[in-house]
Design a protein around this motif. Sequence first.
Motif, PDB file in Angstrom:
ATOM      1  N   THR A  10      32.290  44.127  26.248  1.00  0.00           N
ATOM      2  CA  THR A  10      31.705  43.218  27.229  1.00  0.00           C
ATOM      3  C   THR A  10      31.554  41.842  26.584  1.00  0.00           C
ATOM      4  O   THR A  10      30.972  41.725  25.503  1.00  0.00           O
ATOM      5  N   VAL A  12      30.712  37.547  27.263  1.00  0.00           N
ATOM      6  CA  VAL A  12      30.249  36.450  28.106  1.00  0.00           C
ATOM      7  C   VAL A  12      31.268  35.325  27.937  1.00  0.00           C
ATOM      8  O   VAL A  12      31.380  34.732  26.863  1.00  0.00           O
ATOM      9  N   GLU A  49      28.540  37.617  35.676  1.00  0.00           N
ATOM     10  CA  GLU A  49      27.836  37.396  34.415  1.00  0.00           C
ATOM     11  C   GLU A  49      28.662  37.683  33.161  1.00  0.00           C
ATOM     12  O   GLU A  49      28.326  37.212  32.078  1.00  0.00           O
ATOM     13  N   ASP A  50      29.751  38.451  33.288  1.00  0.00           N
ATOM     14  CA  ASP A  50      30.535  38.770  32.101  1.00  0.00           C
ATOM     15  C   ASP A  50      31.911  39.311  32.476  1.00  0.00           C
ATOM     16  O   ASP A  50      32.242  39.466  33.644  1.00  0.00           O
ATOM     17  N   TRP A  84      34.599  33.272  24.124  1.00  0.00           N
ATOM     18  CA  TRP A  84      33.278  33.744  24.525  1.00  0.00           C
ATOM     19  C   TRP A  84      32.181  32.865  23.959  1.00  0.00           C
ATOM     20  O   TRP A  84      32.389  32.109  23.026  1.00  0.00           O
TER      21      TRP A  84
END
Length: 95
Positions: A10, A12, A49-50, A84
């Motif tokens: 995951t 961002v 959000e991600d 990221w």
Amino acid sequence: MAVKAYLEITMVIPDENRPAAAKVYTDYRQPFLDTIPGAETKDLLIRDEDVQVLHGFDSVEHAQAYLGSEMFKNDVFTGLSLLWTADPEVRIYSL
């Protein structure tokens, strides 16, 4: 073979960097499936959000081994690390 484990990464990634992240995913999806031992599936999941990449493997051991592979360390990680804004979250799940 059947998926017995998932590797979930995951990240961002800001909206402006998401096309570049999608390109890394697209560039390495088929080579991942063709050359990584135990690789079964690879999917890109995009949320507000991600961004998540979900890798399916035939075993937890193969999922763990991928994180140390040349493809992951030298190509995928390098290609994504500039995109990221926080360290990625890495999880392995077994079925």
